[in-house]
Design an enzyme around this catalytic site. Structure first.
Site, PDB file in Angstrom:
ATOM      1  N   ARG A  87      27.913  41.849  50.852  1.00  0.00           N
ATOM      2  CA  ARG A  87      27.757  40.732  51.843  1.00  0.00           C
ATOM      3  C   ARG A  87      26.551  41.016  52.890  1.00  0.00           C
ATOM      4  NH1 ARG A  87      33.922  39.164  53.018  1.00  0.00           N
ATOM      5  NH2 ARG A  87      35.124  40.401  51.472  1.00  0.00           N
TER       6      ARG A  87
ATOM      7  N   GLU B 168      35.999  32.358  42.429  1.00  0.00           N
ATOM      8  CA  GLU B 168      35.887  32.585  40.945  1.00  0.00           C
ATOM      9  C   GLU B 168      36.212  31.586  39.981  1.00  0.00           C
ATOM     10  OE1 GLU B 168      37.823  34.529  42.956  1.00  0.00           O
ATOM     11  OE2 GLU B 168      36.421  36.311  43.202  1.00  0.00           O
TER      12      GLU B 168
ATOM     13  N   GLU C 272      31.849  46.414  50.105  1.00  0.00           N
ATOM     14  CA  GLU C 272      31.588  45.524  50.997  1.00  0.00           C
ATOM     15  C   GLU C 272      30.237  45.017  51.748  1.00  0.00           C
ATOM     16  OE1 GLU C 272      33.505  42.715  50.669  1.00  0.00           O
ATOM     17  OE2 GLU C 272      35.605  43.789  49.698  1.00  0.00           O
TER      18      GLU C 272
ATOM     19  N   ASP D 217      36.065  44.203  37.794  1.00  0.00           N
ATOM     20  CA  ASP D 217      35.560  43.059  37.427  1.00  0.00           C
ATOM     21  C   ASP D 217      33.757  43.012  37.745  1.00  0.00           C
ATOM     22  OD1 ASP D 217      35.744  43.363  40.489  1.00  0.00           O
ATOM     23  OD2 ASP D 217      36.780  41.760  41.016  1.00  0.00           O
TER      24      ASP D 217
ATOM     25  N   THR E  28      27.397  39.385  43.368  1.00  0.00           N
ATOM     26  CA  THR E  28      28.872  39.090  43.345  1.00  0.00           C
ATOM     27  C   THR E  28      29.494  38.198  44.359  1.00  0.00           C
ATOM     28  OG1 THR E  28      31.012  39.948  42.564  1.00  0.00           O
ATOM     29  CG2 THR E  28      29.861  41.287  44.106  1.00  0.00           C
TER      30      THR E  28
HETATM   31  C1  DMJ Z   1      34.122  38.256  47.216  1.00  0.00           C
HETATM   32  O1  DMJ Z   1      33.882  39.134  48.098  1.00  0.00           O
HETATM   33  C2  DMJ Z   1      33.245  38.830  45.763  1.00  0.00           C
HETATM   34  O2  DMJ Z   1      33.262  37.703  45.105  1.00  0.00           O
HETATM   35  C3  DMJ Z   1      33.749  40.118  45.357  1.00  0.00           C
HETATM   36  O3  DMJ Z   1      33.266  40.393  44.084  1.00  0.00           O
HETATM   37  C4  DMJ Z   1      35.400  39.685  44.888  1.00  0.00           C
HETATM   38  N1  DMJ Z   1      36.222  39.476  46.026  1.00  0.00           N
HETATM   39  C5  DMJ Z   1      35.493  38.525  46.849  1.00  0.00           C
HETATM   40  C6  DMJ Z   1      35.890  36.967  46.405  1.00  0.00           C
HETATM   41  O4  DMJ Z   1      37.381  36.764  45.860  1.00  0.00           O
END
Ligand code: DMJ
Length: 601
Positions: free
Chosen positions: A233, A496, A229, A362, A582
């Protein structure tokens, strides 16, 4: 410290001894000469050894020691130095036999600040914000884009009023949420919003965000953070902010933070553990992950950011860490070519045979194709791994429901669970961005697969009362893209599905994707907008919604950014130049031309 003490002691002896030698002139006996020479050579050896302990900035050190001769040392918070256990001497040696990864430098991770931002910008193919900030010519699309911008401003203003400096806004109770994912770091919504505010041209808001990062983002926190995370982020957010704006402050911050993540890799295999204390550098696995394992989607979602940390610092250590992960994953035996979700950071073996394109798996797949694209299409290993993984996914997980919907099921030791998570809906976008670079005869097939998956995910939205999709939907017991369990019915402002609409739009220009995006905007406005921000909802099938009181930071970073891009022209963050991490933070393609220029310099 023992070494320093000895040096000082010998230093004293030297001066005393030299006085004695001078007084005796040339009349030394052979044995005395021998002892003197022995002493002198010892002294020279010691002085040379002491070079290793000098700070990297000392010129003498740079003159005498080349990069590769130095010992790998990882600096951590507070300037303490820890031995880097990840690449222990024996491991480095054996690794160097069969791979091209260069050995770690001994430089602290962040020694070189000479990244040339202007040169970097010249190597982009197009201006990042397009000719007119991606303004669409068609009035309806422009109006829709303005609406999304207004949503961002509304979400941001409320965060600022009620939760400034906290991680997320709680819009019903009008306060802030800190949570326990970021190890004491604050302002997740601010760091996640920087690039969205910037590309939307919300400059007052961007400047407030920038000022907060400069003055109040305290990186000396001492809490337990999710490596994943913090990386996606904070590291991702700061990197993008730097690359888009050229503000050196973002670069300084991200380098300090990046360095704090390195101790997580100090495991016998170099596969990082999921949790790290940002102060002490101690790391461990999530209590809930089976048998102390690390999670594929976590250790497999570091590559893009870490390559850029190496780019900016001119220090290979970050790239080495992620290439080591890559190497292990490439070599390890995979059941039916699939990558299970849990791996032991100690033995380097799979811990369970659960495979998912949704949660836990994922973004590992996403980062394979994006690593290839971000490398200016030079990272052949990533390319090969991606297309082989996709082949295995197609052979084992891709299914067609009785009603004709294509979906990606989950796999448990050979048995299929006919469920698809909201998280797995990013895969429409992933497959379409990789469609062009696979085998030419497969191009159309990939375009079709991406369109079918995106269609299924849209169905999961349109079959609910709110027109928002559930956390997970099933294809068994008569269900077709609907949640059957109460616990799967929530929607937490996830991006998503909209992310896939955005990529499908960019690569096909089929107007239905903009229509579907607009449906989502209307649903968000109707069901998630509350007086003081946006909130997730507990049941997408309920006519009267119940809010979860949380405005997730990824709503600002991803959901609203992807919507804005969907209603913009393609020249806003063109895909030729930018790859989204992501968390939707754009990172530039590492151009061959730029790397060459750096070498020449
Ligand atoms: C986000 O923090 C990112 O997209 C991560 O890859 C998956 N979860 C959340 C959004 O759903």
């Amino acid at each position: 410290s023992t070494f320093t003490h000895e040096t000082r002691h010998i230093g004293k002896l030297t001066s005393r001894d030299s006085v004695r030698v001078e007084s005796s002139g040339m009349g030394l006996r052979l044995s005395q000469k021998f002892v003197f020479l022995l002493f002198l050579s010892g002294l020279v050896t010691l002085c040379f050894g002491a070079l290793f302990f000098l700070p990297d900035s000392v010129r003498l050190k740079r003159i005498f020691l080349s990069k590769t001769e130095s010992q790998p040392v990882t600096k951590v918070a507070g300037g303490e130095a820890l031995e880097d256990m990840t690449l222990s001497r024996s491991k480095t040696d054996s690794a160097s036999k069969d791979e091209k990864v260069t050995s770690s430098s001994n430089q602290g991770a962040n020694t070189d600040t000479s990244f040339d931002y202007n040169k970097f910008k010249k190597c982009l193919l197009k201006p990042p914000l397009g000719i007119e900030h991606g303004k669409p010519s068609d009035p309806q699309t422009l109006q829709r884009r303005e609406k999304v911008k207004e949503m961002m401003k509304f979400a941001w203003d409320n965060y600022k009023s009620f939760a400034w400096g906290r991680n997320e806004l709680r819009p019903l109770t009008r306060n802030g949420h800190i949570g326990n994912m970021f190890g004491g770091l604050r302002g997740a919504s601010i760091v996640d919003s920087l690039d969205t505010l910037y590309i939307m041209g919300l400059m007052d808001e961007y400047n407030d965000a920038k000022e907060w990062v400069e003055t109040s983002l305290d990186l000396n926190s001492n809490g337990e953070a999710s490596l994943f995370e913090v990386n996606i982020r904070y590291v991702g957010g700061l990197l993008s902010a730097y690359y888009l704006t050229g503000e050196e402050m973002f670069k300084r911050k991200v380098m300090v933070l990046g360095e704090k993540l390195l101790p997580a890799f100090n495991t016998p295999t170099g596969i990082p553990r999921g949790v790290i204390n940002l102060g002490s550098g101690t790391s461990w696995s999530w209590g809930w992950a089976s048998a102390g394992s690390s999670i594929l989607a976590e250790f497999g979602t570091l590559h893009l950011e870490f390559v850029h940390l190496s780019e900016l610092s001119n220090n290979d250590i970050y790239t080495e860490k992620v290439m080591n992960i890559r190497k292990l994953l490439n070599k390890i035996e995979k059941p039916h070519g699939l990558y299970p979700n849990f791996l032991s950071p100690v033995s380097g073996n799979w811990v369970q045979h659960h495979v998912s394109i949704g949660g836990l798996g994922d973004s590992f797949y996403e980062y394979l194709i994006k690593s290839y694209l971000m490398s200016d299409k030079t990272d052949e290993e990533a390319k090969k791994m991606y297309y082989s993984a996709l082949e295995a996914i197609e052979a084992n997980l891709v299914q067609k429901s009785p009603g004709g919907l294509t979906y990606m099921a989950e796999w448990r030791g050979g048995i299929l669970d006919h469920k698809m998570g909201h998280l797995a809906c990013f895969s429409g976008g992933m497959v379409v961005i990789g469609a062009d670079d696979g085998a030419p005869e497969k191009r159309q097939h990939y375009l079709d697969l991406a369109a079918e998956i995106t269609h299924t995910c849209h169905e999961s939205y349109s079959r609910s009362a709110t027109k928002l999709g559930p956390e997970a939907f099933r294809f068994d017991g008569g269900a077709e893209a609907t949640a059957t369990r109460l616990s799967d019915r929530y929607y937490i402002l996830r991006p998503e599905v909209i992310e896939s609409y955005m990529y499908m739009w960019r690569l096909t220009h089929d107007p239905k994707y903009r229509e579907w995006g607009w449906e989502a905007v209307e649903a968000l406005e109707q069901h998630c907008r509350v007086e003081a921000g946006f909130s997730g909802i507990r049941d997408v099938y309920a006519q009267t919604v119940s809010h979860d009181n949380m405005q997730q930071s990824f709503f600002l970073s991803e959901t609203l950014k992807y919507l804005y891009l969907l209603f913009s022209d393609d020249d806003l963050l063109p895909l030729e130049d930018w790859v989204f991490n992501t968390e939707a933070h754009p990172l530039p393609v590492v151009r061959k031309s730029f790397s060459l220029q750096k070498q020449v310099k």
